[in-house]
Design a protein around this motif. Structure first.
Motif, PDB file in Angstrom:
ATOM      1  N   TYR A 211       0.753  -1.089   0.053  1.00 15.44           N
ATOM      2  CA  TYR A 211       0.116   0.106  -0.042  1.00 15.44           C
ATOM      3  C   TYR A 211       0.819   1.441   0.012  1.00 15.44           C
TER       4      TYR A 211
ATOM      5  N   ARG B  75       1.111   8.676  -6.863  1.00 14.92           N
ATOM      6  CA  ARG B  75       1.123  10.121  -7.012  1.00 14.92           C
ATOM      7  C   ARG B  75       2.201  10.748  -8.050  1.00 14.92           C
TER       8      ARG B  75
ATOM      9  N   ARG C  73      -2.322  18.081  -2.540  1.00 12.20           N
ATOM     10  CA  ARG C  73      -2.258  16.673  -2.583  1.00 12.20           C
ATOM     11  C   ARG C  73      -3.652  16.062  -3.229  1.00 12.20           C
TER      12      ARG C  73
ATOM     13  N   VAL D 145      -7.019  14.869  -4.288  1.00 12.04           N
ATOM     14  CA  VAL D 145      -7.534  14.607  -5.400  1.00 12.04           C
ATOM     15  C   VAL D 145      -9.239  14.352  -5.596  1.00 12.04           C
ATOM     16  N   GLY D 146      -9.830  14.560  -4.284  1.00 14.77           N
ATOM     17  CA  GLY D 146     -11.007  14.526  -4.270  1.00 14.77           C
ATOM     18  C   GLY D 146     -11.739  12.862  -4.035  1.00 14.77           C
ATOM     19  N   GLN D 147     -10.922  12.307  -3.238  1.00 16.61           N
ATOM     20  CA  GLN D 147     -11.540  10.781  -2.872  1.00 16.61           C
ATOM     21  C   GLN D 147     -12.668  10.920  -1.999  1.00 16.61           C
ATOM     22  N   GLY D 148     -12.676  11.947  -1.412  1.00 15.04           N
ATOM     23  CA  GLY D 148     -14.047  12.030  -0.518  1.00 15.04           C
ATOM     24  C   GLY D 148     -14.286  11.266   0.686  1.00 15.04           C
ATOM     25  N   MET D 149     -13.057  10.478   1.147  1.00 16.03           N
ATOM     26  CA  MET D 149     -13.194   9.857   2.403  1.00 16.03           C
ATOM     27  C   MET D 149     -13.298  10.364   3.621  1.00 16.03           C
TER      28      MET D 149
ATOM     29  N   LEU E  17     -16.631  11.370   4.369  1.00 15.61           N
ATOM     30  CA  LEU E  17     -17.407  10.050   5.088  1.00 15.61           C
ATOM     31  C   LEU E  17     -16.984   9.952   6.610  1.00 15.61           C
ATOM     32  N   ALA E  18     -15.627  10.146   6.845  1.00  9.35           N
ATOM     33  CA  ALA E  18     -15.142  10.133   8.160  1.00  9.35           C
ATOM     34  C   ALA E  18     -15.639  10.988   9.130  1.00  9.35           C
TER      35      ALA E  18
ATOM     36  N   HIS F  46      -9.786   9.824  12.130  1.00  9.40           N
ATOM     37  CA  HIS F  46     -10.227   8.737  11.122  1.00  9.40           C
ATOM     38  C   HIS F  46     -10.071   9.236   9.554  1.00  9.40           C
TER      39      HIS F  46
ATOM     40  N   ARG G  62      -6.483   9.415   8.712  1.00  6.65           N
ATOM     41  CA  ARG G  62      -6.118   8.014   8.083  1.00  6.65           C
ATOM     42  C   ARG G  62      -6.884   7.259   7.023  1.00  6.65           C
ATOM     43  N   SER G  63      -8.143   7.994   6.594  1.00 10.42           N
ATOM     44  CA  SER G  63      -8.849   7.354   5.520  1.00 10.42           C
ATOM     45  C   SER G  63      -8.152   8.034   4.142  1.00 10.42           C
ATOM     46  N   CYS G  64      -7.595   9.067   4.093  1.00 12.60           N
ATOM     47  CA  CYS G  64      -7.009   9.837   3.028  1.00 12.60           C
ATOM     48  C   CYS G  64      -5.991   9.060   2.246  1.00 12.60           C
ATOM     49  N   PRO G  65      -6.060   8.583   1.058  1.00 14.37           N
ATOM     50  CA  PRO G  65      -5.015   7.683   0.434  1.00 14.37           C
ATOM     51  C   PRO G  65      -3.859   8.804   0.069  1.00 14.37           C
ATOM     52  N   GLU G  66      -4.102  10.119  -0.046  1.00 18.26           N
ATOM     53  CA  GLU G  66      -3.479  11.136  -0.598  1.00 18.26           C
ATOM     54  C   GLU G  66      -2.406  11.679   0.529  1.00 18.26           C
TER      55      GLU G  66
END
Ligand code: HEM
Ligand code: SF4
Lengths: 418, 63
Positions: free
Chosen positions: A51, A59, B9, B11-15, B18-19, B50, B53-57
């Protein structure tokens, strides 16, 4: 991963090989040994499976390029999103790099942002209602071929504002499904011919819109002004195809897998019905767990080193999203569906600049499908013995056919699709 | 605790929304996130954690 433990694993496991089965078991094992490994399959390529490693590489688009190069019959294809590169036109924006990427992506963004996506709920519901009306009295449905595949394709056409006739709905939808699994089979010839037919229809739609702008997204794009002026006909067709290809196979794979799962774990199904607010988090967990797109390729632009692996310019790297989404370092109990998993930084929609344009629309598709199916066919059960999976772990983790049965009900409309 | 989104950084994942929908909202142009308030009330610190820690970026910073 700390420097001193870095090592490069080499394996003949070839995730891009259409004949390979059992990737679900192999990936996590390999990933534990090596987050980045080399496959000797195809002509040899890298696989990013961990991951943190994968997200960092995705990126870095300047080092790991998406650009596809192929102009005409006879050219040797390079780059793009598939290992090995295929001789076909680049999909835009997904197989482009900035600055070209930016031109298309910025144009499309507002039409797929959260608020716009939500506004399509009514259209998607109409198509869902009609598709269910066509099967509701029979008590039998192929969830993949008779529901999610046409639902996503026909809804997207309506959003684009492209007209289709009642007797041609199958031809507009099925090829986007076949594209993901039929390569090398008899069906593929028909699939390619139908895709060509769709390109011609889109070409005619450009002419129509140039003569007089029609309502819908496609008409807007036909008249949009970019920094370099209007889009060409070829660009418009390519964008139309991308929006269709991007949304259909992926969402179909997600919902089909989810319905199989919810036919096994009835407790989870009941929880989702009793606690509808859970669905937002559950959707994300299904995207993580099933990873409908389980890999996407990149091409190294200059020699570089990742985790002790020396990558050379021109080599391909498979970004194994499905593996990263099962990385125990980030997702405890990664092989278990936890409906309200939080935090959940999954990369099922990708990472970095190419992150899915349609993720909010995909969420709308999923919500509508789940609600309509659970309301009108509450006892639906997938007939597992008749389920047909894709032959391999190609880039889409999908199903050819998912037959299911339920107690017959009543129509609420005519079932007309056009 | 204060929080901000690094738009270079994101990119609009939107997580993040949600958190913690109380703090994070997504804009209508490109789905990128912004914060509705920079000062995180104590009862939302857990949810903001949360989100981080939920943001992949890795786009969300607390300070
Ligand atoms: C559950 C459903 C979906 C999944 C899992 C999914 C997954 C993905 C992934 C992983 C990428 C990144 C590709 C890469 O990095 O090379 C992507 C990009 C993209 N997706 Fe989706 N997708 C879904 C639904 C949709 C829908 C409904 C649309 C319709 C508009 C769509 C349109 C696109 C486009 C246009 C891109 C390219 C974006 C770019 O290059 O900037 N996707 N998708
Ligand atoms: S989760 Fe991260 S990338 Fe996504 S919208 Fe929020 S800040 Fe942006």
């Amino acid at each position: 991963m700390p420097e001193d433990t870095a090592q490069v694993c080499v394996t003949d496991f070839d995730p891009a090989d259409v004949d390979y089965a059992g990737w679900r078991e192999r990936f996590p094992d390999l990933q534990k040994q090596c987050p980045v490994f080399k496959s000797t399959g195809q002509n040899g390529y890298w696989v990013a499976a961990g991951y943190p490693e994968l997200t960092e590489m995705m990126r870095d688009w300047e080092t790991f390029s998406s650009a596809k190069h192929w102009e005409k019959e006879g050219d040797v294809p390079t780059g793009g999103n598939v290992v090995p590169p295929v001789p076909a036109r680049a999909f835009i924006p997904v197989e482009t790099d900035p600055p070209k990427w930016k031109k298309y992506r910025f144009l499309l963004n507002p039409f797929f942002a959260p608020k716009a996506a939500k506004s399509y709920t009514g259209v998607v519901t109409e198509v869902a209602t009609a598709l269910i009306d066509r099967v509701i009295e029979k008590g039998e449905v192929d969830i993949t071929r008779d529901f999610t595949n046409p639902l996503t394709a026909l809804s997207t056409l309506r959003i684009l504002g492209i007209n289709y006739s009642e007797d041609e709905w199958r031809r507009w939808s099925l090829p986007f499904h076949q594209l993901a699994y039929a390569r090398g089979t008899e069906e593929f010839g028909q699939c390619l011919a139908d895709l060509e037919w769709i390109r011609q229809q889109l070409s005619a739609a450009v002419d129509l819109n140039w003569a007089e702008q029609q309502p819908g997204l496609f008409g807007t794009l036909c008249h949009a002004n970019t920094a370099e002026g209007k889009l060409s006909k070829q660009e418009l067709i390519d964008i139309g195809m991308m929006v269709l290809v991007g949304g259909v196979g992926t969402t179909t794979a997600l919902f089909s897998n989810t319905m199989i799962y919810l036919s096994q774990d009835l407790e989870a199904r009941q929880r989702l019905i009793d606690e509808p607010e859970l669905l937002d988090k559950a959707k994300e967990e299904f995207v993580r767990y099933f990873s409908p797109i389980n890999s996407q390729a990149r091409t190294v632009t200059h020699d570089t080193e990742v985790c002790g692996a020396s990558m050379k310019a021109g080599e391909q790297v498979l970004m194994a999203l499905g593996a990263a989404n099962r990385d125990e370092r980030v997702f405890p109990d990664a092989d278990t569906v936890i409906l309200d998993r939080m935090p959940n930084p999954h990369v099922g929609f990708g990472a970095g600049i190419h992150r899915c344009l349609g993720s909010f629309l995909a969420r709308v598709f999923f919500e509508v499908m789940f609600r309509e199916v659970m309301t009108r066919m509450p006892d639906i059960m997938v007939d597992e013995a008749r389920v047909r999976r894709f032959p391999s772990a190609t880039s889409v983790n999908g199903l050819i056919s998912v037959p299911a049965t339920f107690t017959p009900g009543h129509k609420v409309g005519s079932g007309a699709l056009a | 605790m204060k929080v901000r989104v690094n738009d270079d950084r994101c990119v609009g994942q939107g997580m993040c929304r949600l958190a913690c929908p109380e703090i994070f909202e997504l804009n209508d142009e490109d789905g990128h996130a912004y914060v509705k308030m920079t000062d995180v009330p104590p009862e939302l610190e857990h949810a903001v954690d949360h989100a981080v820690r939920s943001c992949p970026e890795g786009a969300i910073e607390t300070y």
